[in-house]
Design an enzyme around this catalytic site. Structure first.
Site, PDB file in Angstrom:
ATOM      1  N   GLU A   7      -6.667  -8.180  -0.960  1.00  0.00           N
ATOM      2  CA  GLU A   7      -7.048  -7.314   0.958  1.00  0.00           C
ATOM      3  C   GLU A   7      -8.494  -6.890   0.777  1.00  0.00           C
ATOM      4  OE1 GLU A   7      -5.332  -5.270   3.746  1.00  0.00           O
ATOM      5  OE2 GLU A   7      -3.185  -6.069   3.247  1.00  0.00           O
ATOM      6  N   GLU A  38       0.560  -1.340   0.233  1.00  0.00           N
ATOM      7  CA  GLU A  38      -0.230   0.162  -0.503  1.00  0.00           C
ATOM      8  C   GLU A  38       0.517   0.948  -0.328  1.00  0.00           C
ATOM      9  OE1 GLU A  38      -4.206  -1.694   1.885  1.00  0.00           O
ATOM     10  OE2 GLU A  38      -2.655  -0.059   3.248  1.00  0.00           O
TER      11      GLU A  38
END
Length: 586
Positions: free
Chosen positions: A234, A158
């Site tokens: 995710e 991320e």
């Protein structure tokens, strides 16, 4: 050629169409004796892949070392996954977030105040390169190119939510490639255009993270990446908890409906989490946006497989959804595991903490307080002590505050608490006479794991003054917690206790099985069973029980030790067959 490749709209594994249906299972949050059980249950739910982060801070706790045993025996975990017929996605970071202490970055690295984390700063990239030099050789035999289960590896984590140093991302990519990682590489970012643009690299597969608004988020990913597989790396089906907050839950029906939307769109998925496990010991992280919020010990995450490995409502709902889109084993769903019978533990021996610490060697003497980082104390507690030349009523000022929670004592009597989350820096106290002893017990409640405050220092963060006069001549010492064998326990002489103290009791077990430690009447501290560090408890909640894995118990006599920081209304603890993570908050 890597085993896993991409086509215009999907994956190929060894040249055959393959959809990744994965679940997150962090080996370092699960007792090693339970890995086989958790992996089997992953396969039975219909998963063909498992995903795990790698915590750099545990694998390299000291520069130049590599730990790959016990909870960290990743090669064994990979062998067990392959034996279960599961593929593996590896996410080595260097940063992992994961609600993990300092986002998985080593304390010895983040304690350098000048280093620019997660950038092309050579101090950061060189350290990661040296780590990979040690880490990858024992892992490469388990990569698909060598017949193993690892089919893909993530580059950073991320990153688009943190920075835009493309040269740094390229360095991480090349660091993996140049050390023999031939498998598919991918990036993973929140599904916004800015995040995807900043966190991805040309030539690498971009994936997204989200928990809802499936069509919208897949659309954003497709806009960013016009061709190739769509994958939610995710898929958030629950959430984590922090001390003083609610226990987060999400209905199985709601999460299953979104999973069905994902799979109906032809996307691949990694369910975060399939099985959350536990932040054993001092490993939990914290968030700090407007206020500091330390994560609780449980990482149950309201996942399909509970913290103790039992199938929950999501397990059965997800199994039904997956069966509509992919083969699911023609075997019964697993049943809940056995639990220890209800057991009362009498903690009939104790050792007051502060008198014990005063007897220990190894104190660092300094004119002003030294941060825990500068003392080399990465986790746990530091005790600071000095004498106060003045007396009377006055204001005790801690310049810069505390990291993260400080209990203050004058001549052994508690006079107050300061907390980072409240931005406390002052405490009114009464000093009875000149020369009184001031002691400050500071607790590291977990390193921030997201955003710019990763690596924020712990301990006392600046000078301390009383009535405007700086206090000098400090002794600073770590509180030992790795080996409690030297703690001088004596029989308890009272039913209640109002000073920090270790407490010890024993209990009998016929057949070891999972159980949950309940501590009614206790306030805040740490718990160990047979030397295994379960983690932090706190009556602030929401978590009310600590998970005790069956493998840490043994037939016959077992030992429970608590470090209680405040007070207890009694000397008993309970082992129960039911977890209590707090009132549910759908």
């Amino acid at each position: 050629m890597p085993a896993l490749t991409t086509s215009s709209d999907g994956f190929l594994l060894h040249g055959e169409p393959f959809r990744i249906i994965s679940g997150a299972l962090h080996y370092f949050r699960v007792h090693p004796d339970q890995w086989t059980d958790r992996l089997r249950k992953a396969r039975l739910m219909g998963l063909n892949t498992v995903e795990t982060y790698l915590p750099w801070n545990l694998h390299e706790p000291v520069p130049g070392t590599l730990v790959l045993d016990g909870l960290l025996d990743l090669p064994r975990f990979l062998r067990l996954a392959q034996a279960e017929g599961l593929q593996v996605l590896l996410r080595p970071g260097p940063y992992i977030c994961a609600e993990w202490d300092d986002g998985g970055l080593p304390a010895w690295l983040v304690s350098d105040p000048d280093i620019r984390l997660r950038t092309s700063d050579p101090r950061f990239t060189d350290a990661f390169d040296r780590y990979l030099d040690q880490l990858l050789p024992p892992l490469l035999p388990h990569f698909a190119a060598n017949g193993g289960p690892v089919i893909a590896v993530q580059v950073e984590n991320e990153y688009g939510a943190y920075g835009d140093d493309t040269a740094y991302l390229k360095h991480v990519e090349q660091a993996l490639r140049s050390r023999g990682v031939d498998e598919l590489l991918f990036t993973c970012d929140q599904a916004g255009a800015d995040h995807l643009a900043a966190g991805s690299l040309p030539g690498l597969l971009a994936t997204a993270t989200f928990g809802s608004r499936v069509e919208e988020n897949l659309g954003a990913l497709r806009t960013h990446q016009p061709e190739g597989p769509l994958m939610c790396a995710e898929f958030w089906i629950g959430w984590f908890d922090y001390w003083g907050g609610p226990h987060h839950t999400r209905s199985a029906a709601d999460a299953a409906a979104d999973l069905d939307r994902l799979l109906s769109a032809g996307a691949s998925v990694n369910i975060y989490m399939f099985h959350g496990g536990t932040n054993f010991g001092f490993t939990n992280g914290a968030n700090h946006k407007h206020a500091y919020e330390p994560t609780v010990t449980s990482y149950d995450y309201d996942a399909p497989l509970t913290e103790s490995g039992d199938p929950g409502p999501k397990y059965h709902a997800f199994r039904e959804v997956i069966a509509r889109h992919a083969p699911v084993p023609d075997e019964p769903a697993p049943a809940p595991g056995p639990k220890l019978p209800e057991t009362t533990v009498e903690l009939d021996r104790r050792a007051p903490l502060l008198p014990y610490l005063r007897t220990l060697d190894g104190a660092v003497r300094s004119e002003d307080p030294v941060t825990a980082n500068d003392l080399g104390v990465d986790t746990g507690y530091v005790l600071y002590s000095t004498t106060v030349p003045g007396s009377g009523d006055g204001l005790l000022r801690f310049s810069g505050g505390v990291g993260d929670r400080a209990q203050v004592f004058v001549d052994g009597a508690s006079v107050g608490v300061l907390e980072r989350e409240r931005h406390d820096e002052t405490l009114p106290v009464r000093v009875p006479e000149p020369g009184a002893v001031l002691e400050v017990l500071v607790e590291n409640q977990g390193g921030v794991n997201y955003g710019p405050r990763i690596g924020a220092p712990k301990g006392l963060l600046g000078p301390v003054s009383f009535q405007g006069e700086a206090l000098h001549g400090w002794e600073c010492r770590a509180v030992p917690s790795a080996d409690l064998g030297a703690v001088p326990f004596v029989p308890s002489d009272a039913a209640t206790d109002a000073v920090p103290a270790f407490h010890r009791g024993t209990f009998e077990v016929d057949t070891p099985a999972d159980t949950f430690l309940a501590l009614p009447g206790w306030t805040k501290g740490q718990a160990w069973v047979n030397g295994f560090h379960l983690g932090r408890y706190w009556n602030r909640g929401p978590q009310r029980t600590l998970y005790v894995p069956g493998p840490v118990l043994r037939p016959g006599a077992n030992e429970l030790v608590l470090l209680e920081l405040h007070a207890t209304t009694g000397t008993r603890a309970q082992l129960t067959d039911t977890p209590d993570l707090g009132p549910e908050n759908d």
